[in-house]
Design a protein around this motif. Sequence first.
Motif, short mmCIF file in Angstrom:
data_model
loop_
_atom_site.label_atom_id
_atom_site.label_comp_id
_atom_site.label_asym_id
_atom_site.label_seq_id
_atom_site.Cartn_x
_atom_site.Cartn_y
_atom_site.Cartn_z
N GLY A 151 -6.67 -73.93 -56.21
CA GLY A 151 -6.99 -75.31 -56.55
C GLY A 151 -6.74 -76.24 -55.38
N LEU A 152 -5.64 -76.01 -54.68
CA LEU A 152 -5.30 -76.82 -53.51
C LEU A 152 -6.39 -76.71 -52.45
CD1 LEU A 152 -2.74 -78.49 -52.61
CD2 LEU A 152 -2.06 -76.44 -51.37
N ALA A 153 -6.84 -75.48 -52.21
CA ALA A 153 -7.87 -75.25 -51.18
C ALA A 153 -9.21 -75.84 -51.60
CB ALA A 153 -8.01 -73.75 -50.93
N ASP A 154 -9.58 -75.69 -52.88
CA ASP A 154 -10.88 -76.18 -53.34
C ASP A 154 -10.97 -77.70 -53.30
OD1 ASP A 154 -11.66 -73.60 -53.74
OD2 ASP A 154 -11.47 -73.63 -55.92
N GLY A 197 -3.09 -77.75 -58.91
CA GLY A 197 -3.36 -77.54 -57.49
C GLY A 197 -4.45 -78.47 -56.99
N CYS A 198 -5.45 -78.71 -57.84
CA CYS A 198 -6.56 -79.59 -57.45
C CYS A 198 -6.09 -81.03 -57.22
CB CYS A 198 -7.64 -79.58 -58.53
SG CYS A 198 -8.58 -78.05 -58.63
N VAL A 199 -5.17 -81.50 -58.05
CA VAL A 199 -4.77 -82.91 -57.94
C VAL A 199 -3.71 -83.13 -56.86
CG1 VAL A 199 -5.33 -83.40 -60.35
CG2 VAL A 199 -3.01 -82.71 -59.75
N THR A 200 -3.08 -82.06 -56.40
CA THR A 200 -2.00 -82.21 -55.42
C THR A 200 -2.44 -82.87 -54.12
OG1 THR A 200 -0.72 -80.36 -56.34
CG2 THR A 200 -0.29 -80.96 -54.04
N PRO A 201 -3.59 -82.52 -53.55
CA PRO A 201 -4.00 -83.22 -52.33
C PRO A 201 -4.72 -84.54 -52.59
CG PRO A 201 -5.57 -81.50 -52.80
CD PRO A 201 -4.49 -81.39 -53.85
#
Length: 239
Positions: free
Chosen positions: A13-16, A140-144
């Motif tokens: 999620g972080l990478a995407d 993970g998606c919202v972290t960045p």
Amino acid sequence: MSITTTKSAFRKGLADAAPFVLVIIPFSSLFGILATEAGLSVFETLAFSVVVIAGAAQFTALQLMQEHAPTAIVLASALAVNLRMAMYSASLTPYIGAAPLWQRAFAAYLTVDQSYVCSMAQYEKQPDMTVPQRMSYFFGCVTPIVPLWYLFTLIGALVGAQIPDSWALDFALPITFLAMIAPMFRTPAHVMAALVASVASLATAGMPYSLGLIVAGMVGMMAGAQTELWLDRRSEGAA
């Protein structure tokens, strides 16, 4: 990257979502700048982003506030722009509805365009993910995205007019939405809804208090629904 654990789901999620950082930074900075130029204090500007956490609705409300629109119009317009969040929630529920209440509460607050688009694409691509893995991917998606939204809203509010107009940070708004919605044009109904809404928004651009956007959105949704019905009837007739 294969998802086999909650940790790998979080990293995926972080990478995407990482590419969205390129537009979140100027997008949030622009809001901070415009909000302080409109008369909001630095604290009010940051609180606006933390509480509302919805860029399109924030810009809509800010523009109407600058036009001295009635409070009811400001609230109605912001809510209309954010109605898509209700549809996002309905779409996500089959995938993460079984998660613990506290996780769903955080997910509800952190549901933004980027987290929704990435999550739905991943959930549909890998339907065998467990609920904990889905939640890890979502967070993970919202972290960045979310921390940078807060941080650069604050930075934009602090630097304000020191950023030259030649930087043209307002490019971030259309690019963000184009990047998110383009992969979602999967059916003729989606394309029809977007085309009709675009034409209607241009035709109603002269309406006061940006009410044309609400009208265009409603017309676009009706066009998409009618297209879906027509295609269903056509397929049934062919069968």
